[in-house]
Motif scaffolding. Structure first.
Motif, PDB file in Angstrom:
ATOM      1  N   LEU A  71       1.689 -13.913   9.014  1.00 46.99           N
ATOM      2  CA  LEU A  71       0.587 -14.260   8.110  1.00 46.99           C
ATOM      3  C   LEU A  71       1.095 -15.173   7.009  1.00 46.99           C
ATOM      4  CD1 LEU A  71      -0.979 -10.701   7.757  1.00 46.99           C
ATOM      5  CD2 LEU A  71      -1.789 -12.559   9.232  1.00 46.99           C
ATOM      6  N   ASN A  72       0.206 -16.022   6.483  1.00 53.86           N
ATOM      7  CA  ASN A  72       0.653 -16.907   5.397  1.00 53.86           C
ATOM      8  C   ASN A  72       0.836 -16.108   4.111  1.00 53.86           C
ATOM      9  OD1 ASN A  72      -1.863 -16.977   3.749  1.00 53.86           O
ATOM     10  ND2 ASN A  72      -2.698 -18.001   5.562  1.00 53.86           N
ATOM     11  N   VAL A  73       1.609 -16.660   3.205  1.00 58.83           N
ATOM     12  CA  VAL A  73       2.012 -15.935   2.007  1.00 58.83           C
ATOM     13  C   VAL A  73       0.815 -15.542   1.150  1.00 58.83           C
ATOM     14  CG1 VAL A  73       3.297 -16.120  -0.162  1.00 58.83           C
ATOM     15  CG2 VAL A  73       4.301 -16.979   1.960  1.00 58.83           C
ATOM     16  N   SER A  74      -0.175 -16.423   1.026  1.00 60.43           N
ATOM     17  CA  SER A  74      -1.324 -16.116   0.176  1.00 60.43           C
ATOM     18  C   SER A  74      -2.121 -14.932   0.732  1.00 60.43           C
ATOM     19  CB  SER A  74      -2.226 -17.349   0.032  1.00 60.43           C
ATOM     20  OG  SER A  74      -2.733 -17.743   1.297  1.00 60.43           O
ATOM     21  N   THR A  75      -2.257 -14.861   2.049  1.00 58.68           N
ATOM     22  CA  THR A  75      -2.975 -13.744   2.671  1.00 58.68           C
ATOM     23  C   THR A  75      -2.216 -12.439   2.463  1.00 58.68           C
ATOM     24  OG1 THR A  75      -3.953 -15.175   4.361  1.00 58.68           O
ATOM     25  CG2 THR A  75      -3.848 -12.810   4.855  1.00 58.68           C
ATOM     26  N   VAL A  76      -0.888 -12.494   2.657  1.00 62.71           N
ATOM     27  CA  VAL A  76      -0.067 -11.310   2.455  1.00 62.71           C
ATOM     28  C   VAL A  76      -0.146 -10.846   1.013  1.00 62.71           C
ATOM     29  CG1 VAL A  76       2.306 -10.424   2.479  1.00 62.71           C
ATOM     30  CG2 VAL A  76       1.498 -11.883   4.346  1.00 62.71           C
ATOM     31  N   HIS A  77      -0.097 -11.789   0.070  1.00 66.72           N
ATOM     32  CA  HIS A  77      -0.153 -11.442  -1.346  1.00 66.72           C
ATOM     33  C   HIS A  77      -1.461 -10.738  -1.678  1.00 66.72           C
ATOM     34  CE1 HIS A  77      -0.783 -12.141  -5.691  1.00 66.72           C
ATOM     35  NE2 HIS A  77       0.532 -11.997  -5.760  1.00 66.72           N
ATOM     36  N   ARG A  78      -2.568 -11.230  -1.136  1.00 68.39           N
ATOM     37  CA  ARG A  78      -3.875 -10.630  -1.405  1.00 68.39           C
ATOM     38  C   ARG A  78      -3.963  -9.220  -0.825  1.00 68.39           C
ATOM     39  NH1 ARG A  78      -8.041 -10.501   1.902  1.00 68.39           N
ATOM     40  NH2 ARG A  78      -7.188 -12.167   3.213  1.00 68.39           N
ATOM     41  N   LEU A  79      -3.513  -9.061   0.417  1.00 69.06           N
ATOM     42  CA  LEU A  79      -3.591  -7.756   1.057  1.00 69.06           C
ATOM     43  C   LEU A  79      -2.656  -6.743   0.400  1.00 69.06           C
ATOM     44  CD1 LEU A  79      -3.779  -8.859   4.795  1.00 69.06           C
ATOM     45  CD2 LEU A  79      -5.608  -7.800   3.449  1.00 69.06           C
ATOM     46  N   LEU A  80      -1.481  -7.193  -0.008  1.00 69.69           N
ATOM     47  CA  LEU A  80      -0.545  -6.297  -0.680  1.00 69.69           C
ATOM     48  C   LEU A  80      -1.123  -5.778  -1.987  1.00 69.69           C
ATOM     49  CD1 LEU A  80       2.885  -8.098  -0.104  1.00 69.69           C
ATOM     50  CD2 LEU A  80       2.094  -5.962   0.953  1.00 69.69           C
ATOM     51  N   GLY A  81      -1.832  -6.620  -2.682  1.00 70.98           N
ATOM     52  CA  GLY A  81      -2.461  -6.187  -3.923  1.00 70.98           C
ATOM     53  C   GLY A  81      -3.451  -5.065  -3.685  1.00 70.98           C
ATOM     54  N   THR A  82      -4.256  -5.179  -2.622  1.00 72.15           N
ATOM     55  CA  THR A  82      -5.228  -4.139  -2.294  1.00 72.15           C
ATOM     56  C   THR A  82      -4.538  -2.854  -1.855  1.00 72.15           C
ATOM     57  OG1 THR A  82      -6.841  -5.817  -1.609  1.00 72.15           O
ATOM     58  CG2 THR A  82      -7.183  -3.562  -0.813  1.00 72.15           C
ATOM     59  N   LEU A  83      -3.514  -2.985  -1.011  1.00 69.68           N
ATOM     60  CA  LEU A  83      -2.800  -1.816  -0.510  1.00 69.68           C
ATOM     61  C   LEU A  83      -2.091  -1.066  -1.634  1.00 69.68           C
ATOM     62  CD1 LEU A  83      -1.345  -3.321   2.793  1.00 69.68           C
ATOM     63  CD2 LEU A  83      -3.173  -1.616   2.591  1.00 69.68           C
ATOM     64  N   CYS A  84      -1.549  -1.790  -2.581  1.00 67.90           N
ATOM     65  CA  CYS A  84      -0.900  -1.141  -3.726  1.00 67.90           C
ATOM     66  C   CYS A  84      -1.931  -0.466  -4.618  1.00 67.90           C
ATOM     67  CB  CYS A  84      -0.099  -2.172  -4.525  1.00 67.90           C
ATOM     68  SG  CYS A  84       1.417  -2.730  -3.720  1.00 67.90           S
ATOM     69  N   ALA A  85      -3.078  -1.120  -4.809  1.00 64.22           N
ATOM     70  CA  ALA A  85      -4.123  -0.539  -5.658  1.00 64.22           C
ATOM     71  C   ALA A  85      -4.650   0.766  -5.062  1.00 64.22           C
ATOM     72  CB  ALA A  85      -5.268  -1.537  -5.822  1.00 64.22           C
ATOM     73  N   GLU A  86      -4.638   0.880  -3.726  1.00 60.66           N
ATOM     74  CA  GLU A  86      -5.133   2.087  -3.064  1.00 60.66           C
ATOM     75  C   GLU A  86      -4.048   3.141  -2.854  1.00 60.66           C
ATOM     76  OE1 GLU A  86      -8.269   2.685  -2.495  1.00 60.66           O
ATOM     77  OE2 GLU A  86      -8.791   0.727  -3.335  1.00 60.66           O
ATOM     78  N   GLY A  87      -2.823   2.858  -3.277  1.00 61.26           N
ATOM     79  CA  GLY A  87      -1.739   3.824  -3.173  1.00 61.26           C
ATOM     80  C   GLY A  87      -1.051   3.876  -1.822  1.00 61.26           C
ATOM     81  N   LEU A  88      -1.430   2.969  -0.915  1.00 62.98           N
ATOM     82  CA  LEU A  88      -0.779   2.951   0.393  1.00 62.98           C
ATOM     83  C   LEU A  88       0.605   2.314   0.323  1.00 62.98           C
ATOM     84  CD1 LEU A  88      -3.922   2.025   2.491  1.00 62.98           C
ATOM     85  CD2 LEU A  88      -2.627   4.148   2.679  1.00 62.98           C
ATOM     86  N   LEU A  89       0.774   1.388  -0.581  1.00 65.84           N
ATOM     87  CA  LEU A  89       2.072   0.772  -0.827  1.00 65.84           C
ATOM     88  C   LEU A  89       2.351   0.794  -2.329  1.00 65.84           C
ATOM     89  CD1 LEU A  89       2.036  -2.409   1.493  1.00 65.84           C
ATOM     90  CD2 LEU A  89       3.118  -0.192   1.941  1.00 65.84           C
ATOM     91  N   CYS A  90       3.592   0.568  -2.667  1.00 56.82           N
ATOM     92  CA  CYS A  90       3.959   0.439  -4.078  1.00 56.82           C
ATOM     93  C   CYS A  90       5.154  -0.503  -4.166  1.00 56.82           C
ATOM     94  CB  CYS A  90       4.302   1.799  -4.687  1.00 56.82           C
ATOM     95  SG  CYS A  90       5.760   2.580  -3.988  1.00 56.82           S
ATOM     96  N   ARG A  91       5.415  -0.987  -5.388  1.00 59.21           N
ATOM     97  CA  ARG A  91       6.556  -1.876  -5.599  1.00 59.21           C
ATOM     98  C   ARG A  91       7.809  -1.067  -5.900  1.00 59.21           C
ATOM     99  NH1 ARG A  91       5.854  -7.340  -6.617  1.00 59.21           N
ATOM    100  NH2 ARG A  91       3.687  -8.094  -6.674  1.00 59.21           N
ATOM    101  N   SER A  92       8.946  -1.598  -5.531  1.00 60.70           N
ATOM    102  CA  SER A  92      10.213  -0.972  -5.869  1.00 60.70           C
ATOM    103  C   SER A  92      10.440  -1.055  -7.369  1.00 60.70           C
ATOM    104  CB  SER A  92      11.366  -1.670  -5.130  1.00 60.70           C
ATOM    105  OG  SER A  92      11.495  -3.016  -5.569  1.00 60.70           O
ATOM    106  N   ARG A  93      11.427  -0.326  -7.860  1.00 60.48           N
ATOM    107  CA  ARG A  93      11.702  -0.332  -9.291  1.00 60.48           C
ATOM    108  C   ARG A  93      12.005  -1.736  -9.784  1.00 60.48           C
ATOM    109  NH1 ARG A  93      15.813   4.117 -11.402  1.00 60.48           N
ATOM    110  NH2 ARG A  93      14.076   5.338 -10.536  1.00 60.48           N
ATOM    111  N   GLU A  94      12.696  -2.509  -8.962  1.00 61.34           N
ATOM    112  CA  GLU A  94      13.012  -3.894  -9.347  1.00 61.34           C
ATOM    113  C   GLU A  94      11.797  -4.793  -9.241  1.00 61.34           C
ATOM    114  OE1 GLU A  94      14.532  -2.153  -7.057  1.00 61.34           O
ATOM    115  OE2 GLU A  94      16.389  -1.596  -8.079  1.00 61.34           O
ATOM    116  N   GLY A  95      10.795  -4.374  -8.454  1.00 62.22           N
ATOM    117  CA  GLY A  95       9.547  -5.122  -8.364  1.00 62.22           C
ATOM    118  C   GLY A  95       9.494  -6.169  -7.286  1.00 62.22           C
ATOM    119  N   ASP A  96      10.604  -6.373  -6.565  1.00 63.66           N
ATOM    120  CA  ASP A  96      10.603  -7.457  -5.583  1.00 63.66           C
ATOM    121  C   ASP A  96      10.351  -6.976  -4.158  1.00 63.66           C
ATOM    122  OD1 ASP A  96      12.991  -6.089  -5.466  1.00 63.66           O
ATOM    123  OD2 ASP A  96      14.149  -7.849  -4.855  1.00 63.66           O
TER     124      ASP A  96
END
Length: 280
Positions: free
Chosen positions: A50-75
């Motif tokens: 998937l292109n980066v912009s699509t991944v970025h958008r989906l990751l934002g939704t998944l994190c907001a719903e608690g399915l994913l989260c960022r590491s302590r470093e954030g990357d």
């Protein structure tokens, strides 16, 4: 690139909603399968195609719903609390935690390493083991496949599932012709007869006791005791065993140890472990 993630992401969906779900599932799979404790935005883009912009958008939704989260470093993106909770509930529904608990109780009660295995053809695949705490112990080898006749679990499965071998008096000639002349294969046939008779007796002994006993034939000095598990499925055959030094698992202890093994096998009856173990 994981095949499942790529296939899921590249499927042609019927609607944009289905497409978003498929892409989100591909991202979740890529994160869960990542061997390095999560994956970066760029890595996930490459893994899913998937292109980066699509991944970025989906990751934002998944994190907001608690399915994913960022590491302590954030990357890096890692499984979130909701995904972890779903995983724990899924694992609990399979009965696997109960299997480990039963094996741990069996190992503690007998002082020997306890395992569960599954029949695959003419072999037994060791699935889960809980080691004894004794200094001298059998280490247990999950993932190892052993011939049925080389493990107590195999003997137990044969004794309680397969009809006993046909009885024939050792020395009786094939074809029933007792007056025939010398047969050059007679010695080989007698040896085969003796082996069959030995196994017939061994299976009968297991049926009489309710558990199988097998001493290591390779000079290892190990002894195994096993009992079959009613998995609830005719296609998945399971057995529980303990293994340890024969000098510690002496003949006078067999009935007590065997009772523990049978009780452990009975306690696993009815648990939804067959499907989960069958997928290993």
């Amino acid at each position: 690139m994981t095949e499942s993630s790529t296939d899921l992401a590249s499927r042609t969906p019927r609607s944009s909603g289905v497409q978003s779900v498929a892409r989100a599932a591909a991202l979740l799979g890529a994160v869960v399968d990542s061997p390095s404790g999560g994956a970066t935005l760029t890595e996930l883009s490459k893994l899913t195609g998937l292109n980066v912009s699509t991944v970025h958008r989906l990751l934002g939704t998944l994190c907001a719903e608690g399915l994913l989260c960022r590491s302590r470093e954030g990357d890096r993106f890692q499984p979130g609390p909701v995904l972890l909770r779903l995983g724990r509930r899924s694992l609990a529904s399979t009965g696997l935690p109960e299997v480990t608990a039963v094996l741990k109780e069996l190992a503690d009660a007998t002082g020997e390493t306890a395992s569960i295995g599954m029949r695959r053809g003419d072999r037994v695949l060791v699935l889960v083991s809980v080691q004894s705490e004794q200094p001298l112990r059998y280490l247990g080898e999950p993932g190892v496949s052993v011939p049925l006749t080389r493990t107590a679990m195999g003997v137990a499965l044969l004794a309680f599932d397969t009809p006993s071998p046909p009885q024939r008096t050792p020395g009786e000639r094939r074809g029933g012709d007792e007056q025939a002349g010398p047969d050059p294969t007679e010695d080989a046939e007698d040896a085969e007869d003796a082996e069959k008779w030995s196994w017939h007796v061994r299976l009968l002994a297991a049926q009489f006791r309710g558990y199988a006993v097998l001493d290591g034939a390779d000079g290892s000095g190990l002894r195994g005791l096993a009992a079959p598990v009613d998995s609830g499925s005719p296609y998945i055959q399971l057995a529980v065993d303990i293994q340890g030094p024969a000098g510690r698992m002496t003949d006078d202890r067999l009935d007590a140890l065997g009772a523990r093994v049978v009780a452990a096998a009975d306690s696993l009856r009815g648990l939804p472990v067959a499907l989960a173990l069958g997928q290993l």
